[in-house]
Design an enzyme around this catalytic site. Structure first.
Site, PDB file in Angstrom:
ATOM      1  N   SER A  60       3.709   6.321 -11.183  1.00  0.00           N
ATOM      2  CA  SER A  60       4.344   5.476 -10.165  1.00  0.00           C
ATOM      3  C   SER A  60       4.889   4.162 -10.712  1.00  0.00           C
ATOM      4  CB  SER A  60       3.368   5.182  -9.025  1.00  0.00           C
ATOM      5  OG  SER A  60       2.334   4.325  -9.467  1.00  0.00           O
ATOM      6  N   LYS A 102       0.120  -1.648  -8.807  1.00  0.00           N
ATOM      7  CA  LYS A 102       1.518  -1.701  -8.362  1.00  0.00           C
ATOM      8  C   LYS A 102       2.039  -3.113  -8.596  1.00  0.00           C
ATOM      9  CE  LYS A 102       1.256   2.368  -6.107  1.00  0.00           C
ATOM     10  NZ  LYS A 102       1.750   3.561  -6.718  1.00  0.00           N
TER      11      LYS A 102
END
Length: 192
Positions: A60, A102
């Site tokens: 990701s 993230k």
């Protein structure tokens, strides 16, 4: 009348540790055991309060962080004062019940719009040179106070705020800032 005399069993003399052996033991404890113990305590305290290692199982964050990477991160205690847009943060996700890594895109109180793959913060375009694989769905986020908005750098292949039922992460769930890739060795270095 007979008198029995109690026989005394002779005691073996206690063997004393020779003086030179005592000094060797003391020196060993002083030079090896104590310093090693202190080092272990210091390392445990550093890992508990200063830094930690974390694993990234997915892609990701490609191209910034490769899949199956090990990262070095520092603990973040005062989120409101230390976190800046663009930081790569480690946080506990209540929704996924896992630890995630993230990039923080939206800060408390901001409006984040994603239009044709471009992110706008309060109406201003956000330059994101780290995003290679864009995703083109349109979304608008109004970030509550004390909350943060996270997106993966691999927008086309990231499970992030765009798909979560609860897209905002509270400050208290942020545990650290990822600063360095340890493994794979080809990516060894500071994260940007």
């Amino acid at each position: 009348m007979s008198v029995f005399k109690k026989k005394s069993i002779p005691k073996e003399p206690e063997q004393e540790i020779p003086q030179d052996m005592k000094s060797k033991i003391k020196r060993f404890i002083k030079e090896w055991v104590i310093p090693f113990g202190v080092e272990v305590v210091v390392i445990v305290l550093l890992i508990k309060f200063v830094f930690f290692f974390t694993y990234v199982p997915t892609g990701s964050m490609i191209p910034t962080i490769a899949e199956k990477s090990w990262l070095f991160a520092v603990h973040v205690y005062n989120v409101e004062e230390t976190v800046e847009r663009g930081d790569i943060l480690v946080f506990d996700s209540e929704e996924t019940e896992t630890t995630l890594i993230k990039r923080v895109v939206g800060l408390p109180g901001e409006t984040v719009e994603i239009i044709s793959g471009v992110v706008y913060i309060n109406g201003e375009k956000l330059e994101e040179e780290y995003v290679v694989h864009e995703s083109y769905e349109d979304r608008v986020f109004q970030i509550p106070e004390g909350m943060y908005l996270f997106l993966g750098d691999n927008r086309a292949g990231s499970s992030d705020a765009r798909g979560w039922r609860h897209p905002y992460v509270p400050a208290e769930d942020i545990t650290g800032k990822a600063v360095f890739t340890i493994f794979p060795f080809k990516n060894f270095g500071i994260l940007k």
